[in-house]
Scaffold this motif. Structure first.
Motif, PDB file in Angstrom:
ATOM      1  N   ASN A  10     -14.779 -10.834  -5.326  1.00 50.83           N
ATOM      2  CA  ASN A  10     -15.687 -10.142  -4.416  1.00 50.83           C
ATOM      3  C   ASN A  10     -16.046 -11.010  -3.220  1.00 50.83           C
ATOM      4  N   ARG A  55      -8.411 -15.500  -5.519  1.00 46.80           N
ATOM      5  CA  ARG A  55      -7.360 -15.186  -6.493  1.00 46.80           C
ATOM      6  C   ARG A  55      -6.762 -16.469  -7.094  1.00 46.80           C
ATOM      7  N   LEU A  73     -10.130  -7.903 -11.072  1.00 46.10           N
ATOM      8  CA  LEU A  73     -10.781  -6.664 -10.678  1.00 46.10           C
ATOM      9  C   LEU A  73     -11.450  -6.867  -9.327  1.00 46.10           C
ATOM     10  N   ASP A  74     -10.974  -6.166  -8.311  1.00 45.33           N
ATOM     11  CA  ASP A  74     -11.631  -6.230  -7.014  1.00 45.33           C
ATOM     12  C   ASP A  74     -12.909  -5.400  -7.063  1.00 45.33           C
ATOM     13  N   MET A  77     -13.662  -1.443  -6.011  1.00 47.94           N
ATOM     14  CA  MET A  77     -12.885  -0.442  -6.741  1.00 47.94           C
ATOM     15  C   MET A  77     -13.642  -0.003  -7.985  1.00 47.94           C
ATOM     16  N   TYR A  79     -12.807   1.441 -12.105  1.00 48.83           N
ATOM     17  CA  TYR A  79     -11.737   1.333 -13.091  1.00 48.83           C
ATOM     18  C   TYR A  79     -12.050   2.175 -14.325  1.00 48.83           C
ATOM     19  N   GLY A 155      -5.784  -5.677  -6.787  1.00 49.79           N
ATOM     20  CA  GLY A 155      -6.888  -5.106  -7.550  1.00 49.79           C
ATOM     21  C   GLY A 155      -6.403  -4.482  -8.846  1.00 49.79           C
ATOM     22  N   HIS A 209     -10.659   3.410  -4.945  1.00 44.92           N
ATOM     23  CA  HIS A 209     -10.821   2.369  -3.936  1.00 44.92           C
ATOM     24  C   HIS A 209     -12.031   2.734  -3.082  1.00 44.92           C
TER      25      HIS A 209
END
Length: 285
Positions: A10, A55, A73-74, A77, A79, A155, A209
């Protein structure tokens, strides 16, 4: 037991409540099912200004902890709760779910415009740079859910530790190729492919997204479409009355308490600050 390091990446100063709710459901569900799936996940929040730096920090956490898999996990987004179990269950070198660019763009491999998938096949003979040879797959033409690809968005990407170890640090770099900026996720995919690893996209695992509304001449563009899609993804309910409110966000300073309180189920986490600047470039999709 398969051990999974889940790193939340993030670079926003807040976390959207849609992400927090989907994240809580995801972690809780995965741990509740661990006796049946033999999958256990730990998690870290990695904060910083540059996506490639975060990352690489995530990769280091997974390698040092000897985890079997890294899932990134971005935070922009949402999930489905089955994400970790489905992706790890494929036992692939690199696998991700399906999500789309959050900007409307002309399609380069078919007529019209739309939100292109973050899943790519590489084609030869393009007149532009090497990275412009990566074209989004046409989802509607795929005959099965699990599709081999040449590139994926970062992501929700699930990577075996072996891949991270063989693709030496920095595994992720934003780089210039000719006159085009390559994203850190596509850069990693290119490196992994060069080492002989295979990449897949599970079209049945669909991510939302998150975006911010764009205002043009007093008109709100695309907000309703995104709100409805993201709402249905983590509630499994259809709704025609979804509004993204300005106050639906969580400040970084409140994160530890929120993570500890959600569901009240064994949320032991850590916030890591990804320091430094590796190359001064970042990309927001």
């Amino acid at each position: 037991m398969k051990r999974v390091m889940v790193c939340v990446v993030n670079n926003w100063p807040y976390l959207h409540s849609y992400f927090v709710e989907s994240f809580a459901n995801l972690i809780t569900y995965t741990r509740e099912q661990s006796k049946n799936t033999r999958i256990w996940c730990d998690f870290r929040f990695v904060w910083g200004a540059y996506v490639d730096v975060m990352r690489n920090e995530s990769a280091s956490v997974a390698i040092k902890g000897q985890y079997d898999y890294l899932i990134m996990l971005d935070a922009d987004m949402v999930y489905p709760k089955e994400t970790i179990i489905k992706l790890v269950g494929h036992d692939k070198d690199v696998v991700g779910g399906l999500y789309y660019w959050k900007t409307l763009k002309p399609f380069r491999n078919k007529k019209g415009a739309g939100y292109a998938p973050h899943a790519y096949k590489k084609f030869a003979g393009d007149i532009f740079s090497e990275y412009s040879q990566y074209l989004s797959i046409q989802v509607e033409k795929q005959e099965q859910d699990l599709v081999e690809v040449d590139g994926l968005g970062g992501g929700g990407m699930c990577i075996k530790r072996e891949v991270l170890e063989k693709v030496a640090r920095p595994q992720f770099e934003c780089t210039w190729d000719s006159t085009e900026l390559s994203g850190e996720d596509l850069d990693f995919c290119k490196k992994a492919k060069s080492k002989g690893f295979k990449l897949f996209c599970d079209l049945s695992v669909k991510f939302g997204h998150l975006t911010q509304a764009a205002v043009d001449q007093g008109k709100l563009l695309d907000l309703t479409e995104y709100a409805l899609k993201n709402h249905s993804l983590f509630t499994n309910e259809e709704s025609e009355d979804v509004v993204i409110k300005p106050d639906e966000s969580i400040n970084v300073n409140d994160l530890q308490k929120i993570v500890g309180d959600i569901k009240g189920k064994n949320f032991v986490g850590e916030i890591r600050k990804a320091g430094g600047k590796e190359n001064g470039k970042t990309k927001n999709n």
